[in-house]
Design an enzyme around this catalytic site. Structure first.
Site, PDB file in Angstrom:
ATOM      1  N   SER A  44       0.884  -1.213  -0.096  1.00  0.00           N
ATOM      2  CA  SER A  44       0.032   0.010   0.041  1.00  0.00           C
ATOM      3  C   SER A  44       0.786   1.413   0.027  1.00  0.00           C
ATOM      4  O   SER A  44       0.352   2.399  -0.349  1.00  0.00           O
ATOM      5  CB  SER A  44      -0.880  -0.054   1.252  1.00  0.00           C
ATOM      6  OG  SER A  44       0.128  -0.017   2.490  1.00  0.00           O
TER       7      SER A  44
ATOM      8  N   CYS B 158       2.452  -6.834   1.982  1.00  0.00           N
ATOM      9  CA  CYS B 158       1.540  -6.050   2.702  1.00  0.00           C
ATOM     10  C   CYS B 158       0.633  -7.091   3.581  1.00  0.00           C
ATOM     11  O   CYS B 158      -0.005  -7.984   2.763  1.00  0.00           O
ATOM     12  CB  CYS B 158       0.602  -5.393   1.728  1.00  0.00           C
ATOM     13  SG  CYS B 158      -0.607  -4.380   2.646  1.00  0.00           S
TER      14      CYS B 158
ATOM     15  N   CYS C  96       2.733  -5.324  10.096  1.00  0.00           N
ATOM     16  CA  CYS C  96       2.493  -4.503   9.191  1.00  0.00           C
ATOM     17  C   CYS C  96       3.785  -4.459   8.584  1.00  0.00           C
ATOM     18  O   CYS C  96       4.624  -4.084   9.520  1.00  0.00           O
ATOM     19  CB  CYS C  96       1.904  -3.262   9.635  1.00  0.00           C
ATOM     20  SG  CYS C  96       1.758  -1.898   8.491  1.00  0.00           S
TER      21      CYS C  96
ATOM     22  N   HIS D  13       5.157  -1.555   7.332  1.00  0.00           N
ATOM     23  CA  HIS D  13       5.792  -0.477   7.770  1.00  0.00           C
ATOM     24  C   HIS D  13       6.415  -0.659   9.175  1.00  0.00           C
ATOM     25  O   HIS D  13       7.289   0.320   9.373  1.00  0.00           O
ATOM     26  CB  HIS D  13       4.604   0.587   7.886  1.00  0.00           C
ATOM     27  CG  HIS D  13       3.997   1.072   6.354  1.00  0.00           C
ATOM     28  ND1 HIS D  13       3.143   0.242   5.514  1.00  0.00           N
ATOM     29  CD2 HIS D  13       4.171   2.190   5.722  1.00  0.00           C
ATOM     30  CE1 HIS D  13       2.878   0.815   4.319  1.00  0.00           C
ATOM     31  NE2 HIS D  13       3.420   2.134   4.648  1.00  0.00           N
TER      32      HIS D  13
HETATM   33  N1  DGL Z   1       2.173  -2.466   4.985  1.00  0.00           N
HETATM   34  C1  DGL Z   1       0.871  -2.551   5.070  1.00  0.00           C
HETATM   35  C2  DGL Z   1       0.662  -3.775   5.782  1.00  0.00           C
HETATM   36  O1  DGL Z   1       1.558  -4.603   5.834  1.00  0.00           O
HETATM   37  C3  DGL Z   1      -0.030  -1.399   5.491  1.00  0.00           C
HETATM   38  C4  DGL Z   1      -1.336  -1.549   5.235  1.00  0.00           C
HETATM   39  C5  DGL Z   1      -1.969  -0.021   5.282  1.00  0.00           C
HETATM   40  O2  DGL Z   1      -1.605   0.572   4.361  1.00  0.00           O
HETATM   41  O3  DGL Z   1      -2.768   0.069   6.178  1.00  0.00           O
HETATM   42  O4  DGL Z   1      -0.361  -4.241   6.258  1.00  0.00           O
END
Ligand code: DGL
Length: 264
Positions: free
Chosen positions: A14, A76, A186, A188
């Site tokens: 994302s 993701c 996640c 991020h």
């Molecule tokens: N990097 C995404 C994950 O692993 C982030 C999700 C998001 O955009 O809310 O879930």
């Protein structure tokens, strides 16, 4: 599809979080060319409906298939837990996904209490529920939605008072419950590890799935005879549909990288 070992590995997220997975893949498989798609314009996915996450995952997959990718890594957790089943049933190309590492955490924990920080979309997904039901039932999982964290990371605000405030709010209750493992659900969140350590110290084990995803990518490519035998001479391309400043910062020091900012 007639895949060849020379084709690139496609990776999408994302936003920029999946670069934490790209780094693991790039370091384990230096012979491979990679194409990364950062759908930052639509981030965060975590608060969107399952249908919307599915649509965006399809759009990202189509984009990478047009770039001739031999395998797609869904870097993701939110897209994996909501869309990978559909993607696998719709395309011939192999998909690698990422799921929160609650199983390894449930084996490591001594206090029998593990914490997980992930998006709403991941924690509410069927796949997460299924995986949770398979772990040792004596282990208690303390779930926390990381609302707002992805937005701050995407907008270059890791070191901001707002980030400190959110992390305190999300992690203190876990510490009070005596969790001894924290699962980062996640892609991020690995970029928050130094900040998280400031709050939880060294006694709590932080677990993420990045390395495991890279190993799985290698295994599948090996099984399909798709590993590139020669060093990669092509650019690793990063497509981003929003401002590229944060991506530039994250990729600093990496050579052979081309960041393309465009709408898709
Ligand atoms: N990097 C995404 C994950 O692993 C982030 C999700 C998001 O955009 O809310 O879930």
């Amino acid at each position: 599809m007639n895949s060849s070992e020379k084709q690139p590995i496609g990776i999408f997220d994302s936003g920029i979080g999946g670069t934490s997975i790209w780094k693991e893949i790039h370091s384990l498989l230096p012979n491979e060319q990679t194409i990364y798609l950062s759908d930052s314009f639509n981030a965060p996915y975590g608060q969107k409906s399952r249908q919307k996450i599915l649509e965006l995952s399809v759009k990202n997959t189509e984009f990478l298939l047009k770039q001739n990718c031999k395998i797609i890594v869904v870097a993701c957790n939110t897209a994996t837990t909501n869309a990978i089943k559909y993607l696998r049933s719709s395309y011939d190309v192999p998909f690698i996904g990422i799921e929160p590492a609650i199983k390894p955490a449930s084996i490591l924990t001594k206090s029998k209490k593990i914490g997980i920080l992930a998006t709403k979309g991941t924690l509410n997904s069927e796949l997460f529920e299924k995986t949770s039901s398979k772990i040792d039932q004596e282990v208690q999982i303390i779930e926390q939605i990381g609302e707002g964290l992805v937005e701050l990371i995407e907008s270059n605000q890791i070191n901001s008072p707002k980030m400190d405030e959110l992390l305190q709010r999300y992690l203190q209750p876990m510490l009070k419950e005596h969790v001894d493992c924290l699962v980062l659900g996640c892609t991020h969140y690995p970029y928050l590890i130094p900040k998280i350590k400031e709050i939880v110290g060294e006694s709590l084990k932080i677990i993420d799935s990045g390395e495991a995803v890279a190993r799985q990518t290698k295994n599948i490519l090996q099984q399909l005879n798709l590993l590139s035998p020669h060093p990669n001479s092509k650019e690793n391309v990063f497509y981003i549909n929003k401002d590229k400043t944060v991506l530039l910062h994250i990729l600093k020091g990496h050579t052979n990288v081309n960041i393309v900012q465009k709408q898709f």
